[in-house]
Design a protein around this motif. Structure first.
Motif, PDB file in Angstrom:
ATOM      1  N   TRP A 184       0.983  -1.272   0.037  1.00  0.00           N
ATOM      2  CA  TRP A 184      -0.118   0.123  -0.028  1.00  0.00           C
ATOM      3  C   TRP A 184       0.749   1.299  -0.110  1.00  0.00           C
ATOM      4  CZ3 TRP A 184      -5.047   1.246  -0.617  1.00  0.00           C
ATOM      5  CH2 TRP A 184      -5.334   2.482  -0.206  1.00  0.00           C
ATOM      6  N   ARG A 185       2.132   1.332   0.867  1.00  0.00           N
ATOM      7  CA  ARG A 185       2.795   2.367   0.900  1.00  0.00           C
ATOM      8  C   ARG A 185       3.631   2.599  -0.403  1.00  0.00           C
ATOM      9  NH1 ARG A 185       3.962   0.270   6.141  1.00  0.00           N
ATOM     10  NH2 ARG A 185       5.834  -0.584   5.568  1.00  0.00           N
ATOM     11  N   GLU A 186       3.600   1.581  -0.960  1.00  0.00           N
ATOM     12  CA  GLU A 186       4.557   1.539  -2.391  1.00  0.00           C
ATOM     13  C   GLU A 186       3.663   1.876  -3.699  1.00  0.00           C
ATOM     14  OE1 GLU A 186       8.146   1.319  -4.585  1.00  0.00           O
ATOM     15  OE2 GLU A 186       7.685   0.922  -2.374  1.00  0.00           O
ATOM     16  N   ALA A 187       2.370   1.429  -3.774  1.00  0.00           N
ATOM     17  CA  ALA A 187       1.531   1.651  -4.880  1.00  0.00           C
ATOM     18  C   ALA A 187      -0.102   1.902  -4.635  1.00  0.00           C
ATOM     19  CB  ALA A 187       1.862   0.496  -5.904  1.00  0.00           C
ATOM     20  N   GLY A 188      -0.177   2.159  -3.237  1.00  0.00           N
ATOM     21  CA  GLY A 188      -1.598   2.203  -3.085  1.00  0.00           C
ATOM     22  C   GLY A 188      -2.109   3.589  -3.665  1.00  0.00           C
ATOM     23  N   PRO A 189      -3.425   3.766  -3.578  1.00  0.00           N
ATOM     24  CA  PRO A 189      -4.088   5.198  -3.987  1.00  0.00           C
ATOM     25  C   PRO A 189      -3.974   6.056  -2.899  1.00  0.00           C
ATOM     26  CG  PRO A 189      -5.761   3.494  -3.482  1.00  0.00           C
ATOM     27  CD  PRO A 189      -4.578   2.661  -3.715  1.00  0.00           C
ATOM     28  N   GLY A 190      -3.320   5.763  -1.689  1.00  0.00           N
ATOM     29  CA  GLY A 190      -3.261   6.537  -0.696  1.00  0.00           C
ATOM     30  C   GLY A 190      -4.495   7.324  -0.266  1.00  0.00           C
ATOM     31  N   LYS A 191      -4.471   8.805  -0.182  1.00  0.00           N
ATOM     32  CA  LYS A 191      -5.703   9.597   0.250  1.00  0.00           C
ATOM     33  C   LYS A 191      -6.886   9.317  -0.873  1.00  0.00           C
ATOM     34  CE  LYS A 191      -2.583  13.038   2.571  1.00  0.00           C
ATOM     35  NZ  LYS A 191      -2.092  14.300   2.674  1.00  0.00           N
ATOM     36  N   ASP A 192      -6.559   8.698  -1.849  1.00  0.00           N
ATOM     37  CA  ASP A 192      -8.030   8.799  -2.722  1.00  0.00           C
ATOM     38  C   ASP A 192      -8.741   7.636  -2.178  1.00  0.00           C
ATOM     39  OD1 ASP A 192      -5.801   9.183  -5.716  1.00  0.00           O
ATOM     40  OD2 ASP A 192      -6.915  10.813  -4.217  1.00  0.00           O
ATOM     41  N   ALA A 193      -8.206   6.841  -1.537  1.00  0.00           N
ATOM     42  CA  ALA A 193      -9.346   5.560  -1.027  1.00  0.00           C
ATOM     43  C   ALA A 193      -9.617   5.980   0.332  1.00  0.00           C
ATOM     44  CB  ALA A 193      -8.469   4.597  -0.564  1.00  0.00           C
ATOM     45  N   ARG A 194     -11.125   5.949   0.432  1.00  0.00           N
ATOM     46  CA  ARG A 194     -11.936   6.358   1.812  1.00  0.00           C
ATOM     47  C   ARG A 194     -12.036   5.209   2.649  1.00  0.00           C
ATOM     48  NH1 ARG A 194     -17.540   8.351  -0.041  1.00  0.00           N
ATOM     49  NH2 ARG A 194     -17.522   6.553  -1.286  1.00  0.00           N
ATOM     50  N   PRO A 195     -11.551   5.228   3.930  1.00  0.00           N
ATOM     51  CA  PRO A 195     -11.465   4.171   4.900  1.00  0.00           C
ATOM     52  C   PRO A 195     -13.057   3.957   5.252  1.00  0.00           C
ATOM     53  CG  PRO A 195     -10.904   6.245   5.910  1.00  0.00           C
ATOM     54  CD  PRO A 195     -10.938   6.549   4.232  1.00  0.00           C
ATOM     55  N   ASN A 196     -13.544   2.960   5.660  1.00  0.00           N
ATOM     56  CA  ASN A 196     -14.924   2.495   6.013  1.00  0.00           C
ATOM     57  C   ASN A 196     -14.827   1.905   7.258  1.00  0.00           C
ATOM     58  OD1 ASN A 196     -15.109  -0.629   5.263  1.00  0.00           O
ATOM     59  ND2 ASN A 196     -14.422   0.523   3.444  1.00  0.00           N
ATOM     60  N   LYS A 197     -15.670   2.213   8.428  1.00  0.00           N
ATOM     61  CA  LYS A 197     -15.881   1.680   9.555  1.00  0.00           C
ATOM     62  C   LYS A 197     -14.815   1.615  10.416  1.00  0.00           C
ATOM     63  CE  LYS A 197     -18.778  -1.538  10.079  1.00  0.00           C
ATOM     64  NZ  LYS A 197     -19.595  -2.607  10.174  1.00  0.00           N
ATOM     65  N   ASN A 198     -13.821   2.622   9.994  1.00  0.00           N
ATOM     66  CA  ASN A 198     -12.565   2.978  10.684  1.00  0.00           C
ATOM     67  C   ASN A 198     -11.623   1.824  10.802  1.00  0.00           C
ATOM     68  OD1 ASN A 198     -13.150   5.575  11.378  1.00  0.00           O
ATOM     69  ND2 ASN A 198     -14.597   4.757  13.243  1.00  0.00           N
ATOM     70  N   ARG A 199     -11.678   0.831   9.852  1.00  0.00           N
ATOM     71  CA  ARG A 199     -11.093  -0.248   9.718  1.00  0.00           C
ATOM     72  C   ARG A 199     -10.171  -0.591   8.478  1.00  0.00           C
ATOM     73  NH1 ARG A 199     -13.860  -6.452   9.803  1.00  0.00           N
ATOM     74  NH2 ARG A 199     -11.893  -7.478   9.668  1.00  0.00           N
ATOM     75  N   TYR A 200     -10.855  -0.353   7.218  1.00  0.00           N
ATOM     76  CA  TYR A 200     -10.117  -0.521   6.105  1.00  0.00           C
ATOM     77  C   TYR A 200      -9.347   0.834   5.591  1.00  0.00           C
ATOM     78  CZ  TYR A 200     -12.812  -4.774   6.359  1.00  0.00           C
ATOM     79  OH  TYR A 200     -13.429  -5.936   6.887  1.00  0.00           O
TER      80      TYR A 200
END
Length: 342
Positions: A264-280
């Motif tokens: 995730w740190r290498e290739a994840g969308p970062g801030k563009d991904a919305r976390p859900n249920k304070n878990r993902y």
């Protein structure tokens, strides 16, 4: 047929029989997956603590006490799915102890229905792991392939296998080098002994693509594991850039989850991904299963085919993962678009 003990008013003889049945239950714990057993122990700890604090009985538990316990769980902020899990495991515990499960009461049925209805109306939605898609895998492959860091070589091979097989994290961790065989063209085939939903002597066969076979071959060659058939396929990598041959214990779930965190740190969308249920908040152990299911649905593979690849038993589970795929192409949308364009 085993005679069920009453939910209340046990005699001394009943209590002795109950203790014997519980002892037999513990002795046969291998009949259940490790995750199920851990969940059961967690429910027993929470339920026993609640019963002690409120002057109730946990085992056996009356229908009224179970109703109050489930409502207390909801009031404490537990998700409706968690409440349902507690109810199911308490029922399982009672059945295996030879007790009448309190869940069969309409009083409990109404409580569960009330909890689920209240949760839905209040806006509760099921959480879902952030999908790890084929594009994510190929992007990571471009960045990590040929790396001089053995950890990245292992992580890349692991993610290839995770995406290609749709296996769960615990199932991936159990794979050993001896589970590898090859087809005539050199591609790797993995012999998976058992999964969460498939427990049979025939096991399960999972084939890898050319690229995934290449990445896994690179890992077992560079790590030296190719000469260690009994070693776990994905073992530790020491900070000296050398692989550790793990024969007794697989990598922990935490260590395997860390692979997704590094990806995730290498290739994840970062801030563009919305976390859900304070878990993902990043890729997790379930992300490759979700992502692969979505990619298959987008390519018009049937639900039955997706279920087979992911060893899912219920189509509802798959539909929950792919519910947003082609949501705009439903029957009513198609009908109204046709009328609007005519």
């Amino acid at each position: 047929m085993t005679e069920l003990l009453p939910a209340a008013g046990l005699t001394l003889a009943d209590e002795i029989l109950l203790a014997e049945r519980l002892n037999e239950f513990v002795q046969d714990r291998e009949a259940f997956s490790d995750n199920t057993w851990k969940q059961l122990l967690s429910v027993m700890r929470t339920g026993s603590r609640w019963a002690s604090e409120h002057g109730r009985s946990f085992l056996p538990m009356s229908r009224a006490d179970l109703r109050d316990y489930l409502l207390w769980l909801q009031a404490s902020g537990r998700a409706s799915s968690t409440v349902s899990t507690h109810a199911a495991l308490i029922s399982m515990l009672h059945r295996n102890a030879g007790l009448v499960p309190p869940n069969i009461s309409p009083l409990v049925f109404r409580a569960v229905k009330k909890i689920n209805r209240t949760a839905v109306i209040s806006g509760e939605r099921a959480g879902q792991a952030i999908p790890f898609r084929i594009g994510d895998l190929l992007r990571l492959d471009a960045q990590w392939s040929g790396s001089g860091r053995l950890q990245q070589v292992r992580d890349l091979a692991f993610l290839h296998v995770a995406y290609a097989t749709l296996l769960r994290v615990s199932e991936l961790g159990r794979l050993r080098v001896r589970d590898i065989s090859r087809t005539a063209d050199g591609r790797i085939v993995l012999d998976v002994a058992w999964t969460k939903t498939i427990v049979m002597t025939g096991g399960l066969i999972k084939a890898l693509s050319d690229l995934s076979s290449q990445r896994l071959t690179e890992w077992i060659t560079l790590s030296g594991l190719i000469a260690e058939p009994d070693a776990f396929l994905f073992g530790p990598v020491h900070r000296s850039n050398r692989a550790t041959v793990a024969l007794l214990n697989p990598l922990s779930t935490r260590a395997l989850e860390d692979i997704f965190a590094r990806a995730w740190r290498e290739a994840g969308p970062g801030k563009d991904a919305r976390p859900n249920k304070n878990r993902y908040r990043g890729w997790s152990g379930h992300s490759t299963r979700v992502g692969a299911a979505i990619d298959m649905a987008l390519k018009k593979y049937s639900t039955a085919q997706i279920m087979q690849e992911g060893t899912w038993k219920k189509p509802e589970t798959v539909m929950r993962y792919i519910r947003h795929v082609d949501a705009h192409a439903g029957a009513m949308v198609d009908l109204m678009d046709k009328y609007a364009s005519s």
